[in-house]
Write a protein that holds these residues in place. Structure first.
Motif, mmCIF file in Angstrom:
data_model
loop_
_atom_site.group_PDB
_atom_site.id
_atom_site.type_symbol
_atom_site.label_atom_id
_atom_site.label_comp_id
_atom_site.label_asym_id
_atom_site.label_seq_id
_atom_site.Cartn_x
_atom_site.Cartn_y
_atom_site.Cartn_z
ATOM 1 N N SER A 43 0.835 -1.213 0.000
ATOM 2 C CA SER A 43 0.000 0.000 0.000
ATOM 3 C C SER A 43 0.863 1.255 0.000
ATOM 4 O O SER A 43 0.520 2.249 -0.643
ATOM 5 N N ARG A 47 0.562 4.298 -2.611
ATOM 6 C CA ARG A 47 0.241 5.670 -2.169
ATOM 7 C C ARG A 47 1.313 6.674 -2.574
ATOM 8 O O ARG A 47 1.024 7.862 -2.751
ATOM 9 N N ASP A 163 -5.910 -1.593 -4.967
ATOM 10 C CA ASP A 163 -5.384 -2.140 -3.715
ATOM 11 C C ASP A 163 -6.325 -3.248 -3.238
ATOM 12 O O ASP A 163 -7.421 -2.967 -2.759
#
Ligand code: ADP
Ligand code: ADP
Length: 229
Positions: A43, A47, A163
């Motif tokens: 993640s 991001r 995701d």
């Protein structure tokens, strides 16, 4: 299209880096899985591409631009080029399917005329033709994820970041979502997908970047999920 160059990300507090000198180059039109255990840094990597996070050191390039050095006022334009899809769909519960997808265009100032043309076209691409007036809670999980993908894709972004998009779906529904993501990828969109879903990774062979404790331990074309998990 996307380049991580010796990217390290430390969150505040003790502990090892979430990403540790990660270097990965992703070409336009690729479909890449980020795999690895929970906490391995998947993640965080996604991001960084949205500049929701900044690297502690190293560089992240998107479409040739080092996004950490990009002026703040340009970040919304970057994010418009990157559609996002999540495990938990994140639809607006009080809006219809059409309104959920249209909203993504309204906020960037598209005309009503354009919205009225593009939203039904996009709902057709994702297999939801004729379902525009439904509310999210009237849809199955797979259908809700199709709405989320329509919203991510309606602006025809260069990149889609997903995701764990199949994390809340049964295996058969997951296959349908993967067929859709492949279709979108074949239309020229680069897809980055973080996943734990062994079945999907093994069935839909793509490039696999495996993370462990923030380090890339494998980067393999058409890889399997791997033996070690
Ligand atoms: P994954 O997506 O593979 O589960 P993450 O990128 O979410 O991994 O997390 C990588 C590491 O960074 C983990 O140790 C996690 O606890 C930590 N981490 C993630 N987000 C934060 C945060 N906002 N603050 C502090 N630590 C974080
Ligand atoms: P995912 O399931 O997508 O990997 P996570 O459970 O890792 O998501 O993280 C969910 C949210 O919690 C993210 O915003 C992440 O930055 C934050 N987070 C994850 N780990 C930590 C942590 N150790 N401390 C603080 N925030 C964290």
């Amino acid at each position: 299209m996307i380049r991580f160059e010796k990217v390290t990300k430390n969150y505040p507090g003790p502990g090892t880096p979430a990403l540790d000198r990660v270097t990965v180059d992703i070409d336009k039109g690729e479909f890449v899985y980020f795999v690895g255990q929970s906490g391995s840094g998947k993640s965080t990597a996604l991001r960084l591409v949205l500049r929701e996070l900044r690297p502690t050191s190293g560089r992240v390039y998107v479409a040739g631009k080092e996004i950490n050095r990009m002026a703040g006022w340009k970040v919304p334009r970057l994010r418009r080029q990157v559609g996002t899809v999540f495990q938990d769909f994140r639809l607006l519960p009080n809006k219809t399917v059409t309104e959920n997808v249209a909203f993504a265009l309204q906020v960037i100032g598209k005309s009503r005329r354009e919205i009225n043309k593009v939203v039904p076209e996009t709902l057709e691409v994702v297999g939801l033709k004729g379902m525009g007036s439904r509310m999210p809670d009237e849809l199955s999980g797979g259908e809700q994820q199709r709405v989320a993908i329509a919203r991510a894709f309606v602006n025809r972004p260069m990149i889609i970041i997903a995701d764990e998009p199949t994390g809340n779906l049964d295996p058969q529904t997951s296959v349908g979502i993967m067929n859709l993501l492949e279709d979108i990828n074949q239309r020229g969109t680069t897809v980055l997908m973080a996943t734990h879903d062994h079945g999907i990774v093994d069935q839909f062979r793509k490039r696999v970047v495996e993370l462990e404790n923030g380090k890339v331990i494998r980067d393999e074309a058409a890889g399997s999920y791997g033996f070690q998990h």
